[in-house]
Design a protein around this motif. Sequence first.
Motif, PDB file in Angstrom:
ATOM      1  N   ARG A   1       0.911  -1.225   0.078  1.00 49.34           N
ATOM      2  CA  ARG A   1      -0.153  -0.087   0.061  1.00 49.34           C
ATOM      3  C   ARG A   1       0.873   1.437   0.021  1.00 49.34           C
ATOM      4  O   ARG A   1       0.763   2.170  -0.686  1.00 49.34           O
ATOM      5  CB  ARG A   1      -0.977   0.067   1.174  1.00 49.34           C
ATOM      6  CG  ARG A   1      -1.916  -1.273   1.110  1.00 49.34           C
ATOM      7  CD  ARG A   1      -2.892  -0.997   0.398  1.00 49.34           C
ATOM      8  NE  ARG A   1      -3.878  -1.990   0.623  1.00 49.34           N
ATOM      9  CZ  ARG A   1      -4.464  -2.773  -0.257  1.00 49.34           C
ATOM     10  NH1 ARG A   1      -4.136  -2.615  -1.568  1.00 49.34           N
ATOM     11  NH2 ARG A   1      -5.213  -3.887  -0.235  1.00 49.34           N
ATOM     12  N   HIS A   2       1.909   1.271   0.672  1.00 52.55           N
ATOM     13  CA  HIS A   2       2.900   2.474   0.957  1.00 52.55           C
ATOM     14  C   HIS A   2       3.516   2.731  -0.492  1.00 52.55           C
ATOM     15  O   HIS A   2       3.760   3.888  -0.693  1.00 52.55           O
ATOM     16  CB  HIS A   2       3.669   2.593   2.061  1.00 52.55           C
ATOM     17  CG  HIS A   2       4.889   1.255   1.854  1.00 52.55           C
ATOM     18  ND1 HIS A   2       4.509  -0.076   2.191  1.00 52.55           N
ATOM     19  CD2 HIS A   2       6.118   1.445   1.393  1.00 52.55           C
ATOM     20  CE1 HIS A   2       5.591  -0.686   1.949  1.00 52.55           C
ATOM     21  NE2 HIS A   2       6.624   0.142   1.403  1.00 52.55           N
ATOM     22  N   VAL A   3       3.857   1.790  -1.144  1.00 58.05           N
ATOM     23  CA  VAL A   3       4.397   2.045  -2.617  1.00 58.05           C
ATOM     24  C   VAL A   3       3.125   2.662  -3.472  1.00 58.05           C
ATOM     25  O   VAL A   3       3.676   3.481  -4.420  1.00 58.05           O
ATOM     26  CB  VAL A   3       4.877   0.784  -3.157  1.00 58.05           C
ATOM     27  CG1 VAL A   3       5.289   0.720  -4.528  1.00 58.05           C
ATOM     28  CG2 VAL A   3       6.087   0.122  -2.277  1.00 58.05           C
ATOM     29  N   ALA A   4       2.080   1.943  -3.571  1.00 53.61           N
ATOM     30  CA  ALA A   4       1.135   2.440  -4.433  1.00 53.61           C
ATOM     31  C   ALA A   4       0.328   3.624  -4.125  1.00 53.61           C
ATOM     32  O   ALA A   4      -0.069   4.513  -5.141  1.00 53.61           O
ATOM     33  CB  ALA A   4       0.022   1.366  -4.620  1.00 53.61           C
ATOM     34  N   GLN A   5       0.406   4.089  -2.842  1.00 53.92           N
ATOM     35  CA  GLN A   5      -0.229   5.467  -2.534  1.00 53.92           C
ATOM     36  C   GLN A   5       0.537   6.716  -3.138  1.00 53.92           C
ATOM     37  O   GLN A   5       1.730   6.846  -3.073  1.00 53.92           O
ATOM     38  CB  GLN A   5      -0.056   5.577  -1.151  1.00 53.92           C
ATOM     39  CG  GLN A   5      -0.912   6.700  -0.586  1.00 53.92           C
ATOM     40  CD  GLN A   5      -0.853   6.631   0.997  1.00 53.92           C
ATOM     41  OE1 GLN A   5      -0.423   5.743   1.847  1.00 53.92           O
ATOM     42  NE2 GLN A   5      -1.656   7.750   1.764  1.00 53.92           N
ATOM     43  N   GLY A   6      -0.374   7.325  -3.865  1.00 59.12           N
ATOM     44  CA  GLY A   6       0.188   8.672  -4.519  1.00 59.12           C
ATOM     45  C   GLY A   6       1.046   8.450  -5.619  1.00 59.12           C
ATOM     46  O   GLY A   6       1.772   9.266  -6.134  1.00 59.12           O
ATOM     47  N   SER A   7       0.933   7.224  -6.226  1.00 58.33           N
ATOM     48  CA  SER A   7       1.525   6.942  -7.705  1.00 58.33           C
ATOM     49  C   SER A   7       0.742   6.526  -8.545  1.00 58.33           C
ATOM     50  O   SER A   7      -0.293   6.099  -8.389  1.00 58.33           O
ATOM     51  CB  SER A   7       2.521   5.671  -7.233  1.00 58.33           C
ATOM     52  OG  SER A   7       3.353   5.787  -6.178  1.00 58.33           O
ATOM     53  N   SER A   8       1.396   6.337  -9.806  1.00 60.82           N
ATOM     54  CA  SER A   8       0.503   6.237 -10.988  1.00 60.82           C
ATOM     55  C   SER A   8       1.165   4.591 -11.168  1.00 60.82           C
ATOM     56  O   SER A   8       2.204   4.257 -10.824  1.00 60.82           O
ATOM     57  CB  SER A   8       0.929   6.960 -12.083  1.00 60.82           C
ATOM     58  OG  SER A   8       0.738   8.164 -12.075  1.00 60.82           O
ATOM     59  N   LEU A   9       0.289   3.697 -11.957  1.00 54.37           N
ATOM     60  CA  LEU A   9       0.883   2.495 -12.071  1.00 54.37           C
ATOM     61  C   LEU A   9       0.915   2.202 -13.728  1.00 54.37           C
ATOM     62  O   LEU A   9       0.286   2.898 -14.610  1.00 54.37           O
ATOM     63  CB  LEU A   9      -0.454   1.414 -11.884  1.00 54.37           C
ATOM     64  CG  LEU A   9      -0.281  -0.025 -12.169  1.00 54.37           C
ATOM     65  CD1 LEU A   9       0.804  -0.594 -11.280  1.00 54.37           C
ATOM     66  CD2 LEU A   9      -1.638  -0.699 -11.987  1.00 54.37           C
ATOM     67  N   TYR A  10       2.105   1.508 -13.838  1.00 47.62           N
ATOM     68  CA  TYR A  10       2.694   1.497 -15.219  1.00 47.62           C
ATOM     69  C   TYR A  10       2.789   0.136 -15.467  1.00 47.62           C
ATOM     70  O   TYR A  10       2.684  -0.807 -14.604  1.00 47.62           O
ATOM     71  CB  TYR A  10       4.012   2.020 -15.404  1.00 47.62           C
ATOM     72  CG  TYR A  10       4.139   3.625 -15.277  1.00 47.62           C
ATOM     73  CD1 TYR A  10       4.282   4.304 -16.452  1.00 47.62           C
ATOM     74  CD2 TYR A  10       3.935   4.323 -14.088  1.00 47.62           C
ATOM     75  CE1 TYR A  10       4.248   5.605 -16.725  1.00 47.62           C
ATOM     76  CE2 TYR A  10       4.109   5.595 -14.118  1.00 47.62           C
ATOM     77  CZ  TYR A  10       4.123   6.277 -15.281  1.00 47.62           C
ATOM     78  OH  TYR A  10       3.875   7.842 -15.431  1.00 47.62           O
ATOM     79  N   ARG A  11       2.818  -0.331 -16.865  1.00 43.89           N
ATOM     80  CA  ARG A  11       2.641  -1.690 -17.204  1.00 43.89           C
ATOM     81  C   ARG A  11       3.624  -2.035 -18.455  1.00 43.89           C
ATOM     82  O   ARG A  11       3.951  -1.118 -19.139  1.00 43.89           O
ATOM     83  CB  ARG A  11       1.260  -2.021 -17.518  1.00 43.89           C
ATOM     84  CG  ARG A  11       1.406  -3.743 -18.203  1.00 43.89           C
ATOM     85  CD  ARG A  11      -0.086  -4.012 -18.279  1.00 43.89           C
ATOM     86  NE  ARG A  11      -0.871  -3.125 -19.199  1.00 43.89           N
ATOM     87  CZ  ARG A  11      -2.379  -3.143 -19.199  1.00 43.89           C
ATOM     88  NH1 ARG A  11      -3.145  -4.052 -18.381  1.00 43.89           N
ATOM     89  NH2 ARG A  11      -3.040  -2.485 -20.057  1.00 43.89           N
ATOM     90  N   SER A  12       4.055  -3.119 -18.427  1.00 43.14           N
ATOM     91  CA  SER A  12       4.873  -3.646 -19.627  1.00 43.14           C
ATOM     92  C   SER A  12       4.925  -4.976 -19.599  1.00 43.14           C
ATOM     93  O   SER A  12       4.486  -5.802 -18.757  1.00 43.14           O
ATOM     94  CB  SER A  12       6.380  -2.696 -19.374  1.00 43.14           C
ATOM     95  OG  SER A  12       7.095  -3.341 -20.568  1.00 43.14           O
ATOM     96  N   SER A  13       5.938  -5.497 -20.438  1.00 44.75           N
ATOM     97  CA  SER A  13       6.106  -7.019 -20.233  1.00 44.75           C
ATOM     98  C   SER A  13       7.454  -7.417 -20.586  1.00 44.75           C
ATOM     99  O   SER A  13       8.245  -6.539 -21.446  1.00 44.75           O
ATOM    100  CB  SER A  13       5.135  -7.718 -21.334  1.00 44.75           C
ATOM    101  OG  SER A  13       5.375  -7.679 -22.602  1.00 44.75           O
ATOM    102  N   ILE A  14       7.775  -8.572 -20.515  1.00 41.71           N
ATOM    103  CA  ILE A  14       9.213  -9.094 -20.771  1.00 41.71           C
ATOM    104  C   ILE A  14       9.105 -10.548 -21.119  1.00 41.71           C
ATOM    105  O   ILE A  14       8.428 -11.227 -20.526  1.00 41.71           O
ATOM    106  CB  ILE A  14      10.204  -8.753 -19.649  1.00 41.71           C
ATOM    107  CG1 ILE A  14      11.610  -9.020 -20.099  1.00 41.71           C
ATOM    108  CG2 ILE A  14      10.178  -9.699 -18.513  1.00 41.71           C
ATOM    109  CD1 ILE A  14      12.581  -8.515 -19.074  1.00 41.71           C
ATOM    110  N   PRO A  15       9.985 -10.893 -22.086  1.00 42.84           N
ATOM    111  CA  PRO A  15       9.871 -12.550 -22.517  1.00 42.84           C
ATOM    112  C   PRO A  15      10.236 -13.192 -21.314  1.00 42.84           C
ATOM    113  O   PRO A  15      11.229 -12.836 -20.441  1.00 42.84           O
ATOM    114  CB  PRO A  15      11.023 -12.641 -23.619  1.00 42.84           C
ATOM    115  CG  PRO A  15      11.025 -11.489 -24.006  1.00 42.84           C
ATOM    116  CD  PRO A  15      10.862 -10.263 -22.865  1.00 42.84           C
TER     117      PRO A  15
END
Length: 171
Positions: free
Chosen positions: A82-96
Amino acid sequence: MKNLLENFSQAMLSEAPMENYIEDGNVTLYHYAPSRLNAETLTIDPKYFADRATRNSYTRNEYAISTVPRTFFYVDPRQRERHVAQGSSLYRSSIPSSRLYNLRDDPARYIEKVRHPVYGLRKGVEWNQLLEAIREDYDGIFYGGRFDVVSLFIPHEVDRLDADTRAQLEQ
């Protein structure tokens, strides 16, 4: 006792084999970054992990274990801290998935190769040797404790998710 059993059950449910996260040969990665950055795309670079001035407070514990530069990604946003996500935007990617070493299963026995016969894996010693050895062959590692995570040794580009998509993923 009831709380202990519930916590243990929750921990066991949160750990999943790496195979559970592979789809079409890729693992989807999620990274929380400060909303103030306000960028559609970011490059998450391990060089910032090594720099005390730019290292986040929650990576200090990881830095104490090993100084090998790396970045951190969730593979399931429901397991976010929770402390990491609070006040943050969520980003996504992928890797093989072939570029990630499954440290939880350790099929190549890297741990066995570097483990000290008496002291095991010491912070800043065998842990550094372990990650450096894996870094020679892979771009990152899959592992976990209370939650499943990927650490990458390379810079990696991610795209910001909209609020609705984030809400669906975090449910």
